[in-house]
Scaffold this motif. Structure first.
Motif, PDB file in Angstrom:
ATOM      1  N   LEU A  19       0.989  -1.260   0.110  1.00 46.30           N
ATOM      2  CA  LEU A  19       0.021  -0.110   0.040  1.00 46.30           C
ATOM      3  C   LEU A  19       0.793   1.186   0.078  1.00 46.30           C
ATOM      4  O   LEU A  19       0.645   2.245  -0.569  1.00 46.30           O
ATOM      5  CB  LEU A  19      -0.942  -0.079   1.262  1.00 46.30           C
ATOM      6  N   GLN A  20       2.004   1.262   0.752  1.00 46.19           N
ATOM      7  CA  GLN A  20       3.011   2.265   0.787  1.00 46.19           C
ATOM      8  C   GLN A  20       3.495   2.478  -0.736  1.00 46.19           C
ATOM      9  O   GLN A  20       3.437   3.765  -1.108  1.00 46.19           O
ATOM     10  CB  GLN A  20       4.127   2.217   1.527  1.00 46.19           C
ATOM     11  N   ALA A  21       3.729   1.604  -1.364  1.00 44.41           N
ATOM     12  CA  ALA A  21       4.293   1.765  -2.884  1.00 44.41           C
ATOM     13  C   ALA A  21       3.126   2.260  -3.693  1.00 44.41           C
ATOM     14  O   ALA A  21       3.637   3.619  -4.337  1.00 44.41           O
ATOM     15  CB  ALA A  21       4.708   0.542  -3.437  1.00 44.41           C
ATOM     16  N   ILE A  22       1.932   1.949  -3.663  1.00 42.89           N
ATOM     17  CA  ILE A  22       0.874   2.357  -4.185  1.00 42.89           C
ATOM     18  C   ILE A  22       0.502   3.978  -4.076  1.00 42.89           C
ATOM     19  O   ILE A  22       0.543   5.096  -4.840  1.00 42.89           O
ATOM     20  CB  ILE A  22      -0.494   1.468  -4.163  1.00 42.89           C
ATOM     21  N   LYS A  23       0.637   4.339  -2.687  1.00 46.84           N
ATOM     22  CA  LYS A  23       0.191   5.771  -2.308  1.00 46.84           C
ATOM     23  C   LYS A  23       1.412   6.649  -2.778  1.00 46.84           C
ATOM     24  O   LYS A  23       1.208   7.713  -3.063  1.00 46.84           O
ATOM     25  CB  LYS A  23       0.200   5.971  -1.051  1.00 46.84           C
ATOM     26  N   THR A  24       2.655   6.192  -2.577  1.00 45.72           N
ATOM     27  CA  THR A  24       3.804   6.899  -3.070  1.00 45.72           C
ATOM     28  C   THR A  24       3.848   7.346  -4.715  1.00 45.72           C
ATOM     29  O   THR A  24       4.149   8.427  -5.179  1.00 45.72           O
ATOM     30  CB  THR A  24       5.230   6.101  -2.874  1.00 45.72           C
ATOM     31  N   LEU A  25       3.498   6.246  -5.403  1.00 47.83           N
ATOM     32  CA  LEU A  25       3.352   6.371  -6.926  1.00 47.83           C
ATOM     33  C   LEU A  25       2.278   7.144  -7.041  1.00 47.83           C
ATOM     34  O   LEU A  25       2.364   8.067  -8.102  1.00 47.83           O
ATOM     35  CB  LEU A  25       3.141   5.109  -7.540  1.00 47.83           C
ATOM     36  N   GLU A  26       0.990   7.240  -6.326  1.00 51.16           N
ATOM     37  CA  GLU A  26      -0.007   8.032  -6.772  1.00 51.16           C
ATOM     38  C   GLU A  26       0.239   9.608  -6.261  1.00 51.16           C
ATOM     39  O   GLU A  26      -0.383  10.453  -6.906  1.00 51.16           O
ATOM     40  CB  GLU A  26      -1.194   7.824  -5.705  1.00 51.16           C
ATOM     41  N   SER A  27       1.316   9.691  -5.340  1.00 56.26           N
ATOM     42  CA  SER A  27       1.327  11.056  -4.711  1.00 56.26           C
ATOM     43  C   SER A  27       2.497  12.019  -5.731  1.00 56.26           C
ATOM     44  O   SER A  27       2.875  13.047  -5.679  1.00 56.26           O
ATOM     45  CB  SER A  27       1.920  11.434  -3.600  1.00 56.26           C
ATOM     46  N   ALA A  28       3.423  11.252  -6.747  1.00 54.02           N
ATOM     47  CA  ALA A  28       4.132  11.740  -7.516  1.00 54.02           C
ATOM     48  C   ALA A  28       3.677  12.688  -8.662  1.00 54.02           C
ATOM     49  O   ALA A  28       2.585  12.486  -8.947  1.00 54.02           O
ATOM     50  CB  ALA A  28       4.935  10.503  -8.332  1.00 54.02           C
ATOM     51  N   LEU A  46       4.675  -4.428 -17.406  1.00 52.63           N
ATOM     52  CA  LEU A  46       4.408  -4.201 -16.106  1.00 52.63           C
ATOM     53  C   LEU A  46       4.164  -2.939 -15.335  1.00 52.63           C
ATOM     54  O   LEU A  46       3.338  -2.603 -14.677  1.00 52.63           O
ATOM     55  CB  LEU A  46       5.295  -5.183 -15.043  1.00 52.63           C
ATOM     56  N   ARG A  47       5.358  -2.169 -15.549  1.00 47.66           N
ATOM     57  CA  ARG A  47       5.257  -0.757 -15.009  1.00 47.66           C
ATOM     58  C   ARG A  47       3.890  -0.096 -15.493  1.00 47.66           C
ATOM     59  O   ARG A  47       3.348   0.718 -14.910  1.00 47.66           O
ATOM     60  CB  ARG A  47       6.815  -0.004 -15.183  1.00 47.66           C
ATOM     61  N   ARG A  48       3.942  -0.091 -16.879  1.00 44.10           N
ATOM     62  CA  ARG A  48       2.786   0.712 -17.552  1.00 44.10           C
ATOM     63  C   ARG A  48       1.638   0.331 -16.947  1.00 44.10           C
ATOM     64  O   ARG A  48       0.625   1.024 -16.704  1.00 44.10           O
ATOM     65  CB  ARG A  48       2.812   0.481 -19.120  1.00 44.10           C
ATOM     66  N   MET A  49       1.034  -0.901 -16.716  1.00 47.69           N
ATOM     67  CA  MET A  49      -0.204  -1.703 -16.202  1.00 47.69           C
ATOM     68  C   MET A  49      -0.133  -1.173 -14.683  1.00 47.69           C
ATOM     69  O   MET A  49      -1.303  -0.721 -14.288  1.00 47.69           O
ATOM     70  CB  MET A  49       0.107  -3.189 -16.119  1.00 47.69           C
ATOM     71  N   ILE A  50       0.786  -1.220 -14.038  1.00 55.22           N
ATOM     72  CA  ILE A  50       0.823  -0.448 -12.606  1.00 55.22           C
ATOM     73  C   ILE A  50       0.454   0.764 -12.606  1.00 55.22           C
ATOM     74  O   ILE A  50      -0.661   1.367 -11.902  1.00 55.22           O
ATOM     75  CB  ILE A  50       1.887  -0.780 -11.939  1.00 55.22           C
ATOM     76  N   ALA A  51       0.749   1.673 -13.382  1.00 52.87           N
ATOM     77  CA  ALA A  51       0.386   3.201 -13.438  1.00 52.87           C
ATOM     78  C   ALA A  51      -0.663   3.313 -14.141  1.00 52.87           C
ATOM     79  O   ALA A  51      -1.676   4.275 -13.512  1.00 52.87           O
ATOM     80  CB  ALA A  51       1.789   3.824 -14.698  1.00 52.87           C
ATOM     81  N   SER A  52      -1.279   2.427 -15.250  1.00 46.56           N
ATOM     82  CA  SER A  52      -2.576   2.864 -15.604  1.00 46.56           C
ATOM     83  C   SER A  52      -3.808   1.988 -15.108  1.00 46.56           C
ATOM     84  O   SER A  52      -4.920   2.646 -14.936  1.00 46.56           O
ATOM     85  CB  SER A  52      -2.541   2.319 -17.014  1.00 46.56           C
ATOM     86  N   GLU A  53      -3.513   1.075 -14.247  1.00 45.36           N
ATOM     87  CA  GLU A  53      -4.582   0.329 -13.656  1.00 45.36           C
ATOM     88  C   GLU A  53      -4.617   0.307 -12.274  1.00 45.36           C
ATOM     89  O   GLU A  53      -5.821  -0.109 -11.631  1.00 45.36           O
ATOM     90  CB  GLU A  53      -4.555  -1.305 -14.215  1.00 45.36           C
ATOM     91  N   LEU A  54      -3.492   0.372 -11.473  1.00 45.98           N
ATOM     92  CA  LEU A  54      -3.518   0.180  -9.907  1.00 45.98           C
ATOM     93  C   LEU A  54      -3.482   1.445  -9.287  1.00 45.98           C
ATOM     94  O   LEU A  54      -3.853   1.380  -8.053  1.00 45.98           O
ATOM     95  CB  LEU A  54      -2.346  -0.742  -9.757  1.00 45.98           C
ATOM     96  N   LEU A  55      -3.329   2.489  -9.894  1.00 46.07           N
ATOM     97  CA  LEU A  55      -3.232   3.832  -9.279  1.00 46.07           C
ATOM     98  C   LEU A  55      -4.437   4.510  -9.571  1.00 46.07           C
ATOM     99  O   LEU A  55      -5.043   4.449 -10.307  1.00 46.07           O
ATOM    100  CB  LEU A  55      -2.072   4.675  -9.881  1.00 46.07           C
TER     101      LEU A  55
END
Length: 251
Positions: A19-28, A46-55
């Motif tokens: 959750l910390q990783a997701i919150k940090t990416l979302e705040s960038a 995988l990095r693109r998917m994280i950015a587009s679908e998990l944030l």
């Protein structure tokens, strides 16, 4: 001051993001996304998917091409340092171009930024160049954790030390003294072949955490050739490979 967040994203399974990783990416404000050649498009995907679908938010995504390390440099560390200098120059330019004043830039790091990875060393080069950075590290699940979990084994023996080393040192210097357990990552030469004795057991894995994960374990003398072949076949099939193994001496 620019805030640089180095975010560990695990070893291939998006379910392993904290959750910390997701919150940090979302705040960038900006996420830098490296491309490492056509043969490693899955890593960028995988990095693109994280950015587009998990944030839940959508930071600006800036992709860049990774420079290729010159493997022909006579001294290994000289080649690595030159490569890191090139990466630092790319980061410096991207931060100056895309990150607002006092903004936050994040990089998604395979595994964990503080274990067997050079993003922190590259960040230090930016500071040495006079870039005012506030560096934050978000730990991630590592391939070493994934390997021991996949094989359902503890990392260490009771009261025993563990050494994380390189295939090169294992080949050149042999088994480290007074160390019952050794972990080696990204060993393209399969350096375990240089070891002798019937008292060694190996737990090997490639693409740990990913859909194409491969696992082999057993007495080294019995499974060494099997691992060498499996590794070569997997690399030929996928165009790239990331692998890791644990070796342990019998009591």
């Amino acid at each position: 001051m620019t805030k640089l967040s180095l975010v560990g994203i695990g070893s291939g399974n998006p379910d392993h993001l904290t959750l910390q990783a997701i919150k940090t990416l979302e705040s960038a404000d900006v996420i830098l996304l490296p491309r490492k050649g056509d043969e490693k498009t899955e890593l960028a995907d995988l990095r693109r998917m994280i950015a587009s679908e998990l944030l839940s938010s959508t930071p600006k995504i800036v992709e860049f091409n990774y420079p290729v390390r010159d493997a022909d440099t006579p001294k290994y560390l000289d080649g690595v340092n030159t490569w890191h200098d090139a990466l630092a120059a790319i980061w410096q330019d991207l931060i100056a171009t895309h990150v607002p004043e006092n903004g936050t830039v994040a990089l998604m790091v395979w595994g964990d930024p503080s274990l067997y990875d050079s993003t922190l060393r590259i960040a230090d080069r930016l500071i040495a160049r006079g870039i005012d950075l506030d560096i934050t590290v978000i730990p991630g699940i590592t391939s070493l954790q994934m390997l021991t979990a996949a094989h359902a084994i503890p990392l260490n023996t009771l009261g025993g030390a563990v050494q994380i080393t390189t295939g090169r040192k294992l080949r050149d210097e042999g088994w480290p003294a007074d160390t019952p357990t050794v972990a080696v990552m990204l060993d393209g030469e399969c350096s375990f072949q240089s070891l002798e004795g019937d008292d060694l057991h190996i737990w090997w894995g490639s693409y740990v955490g990913m859909d194409q994960q491969l696992l082999i374990e057993g007495p080294l003398s019995e499974v060494s050739a099997q691992i060498v072949k499996a590794r070569a076949d997997a690399r030929a099939s996928n165009g790239w490979i990331m692998d890791i193994y644990l070796l342990r001496k019998s009591a």
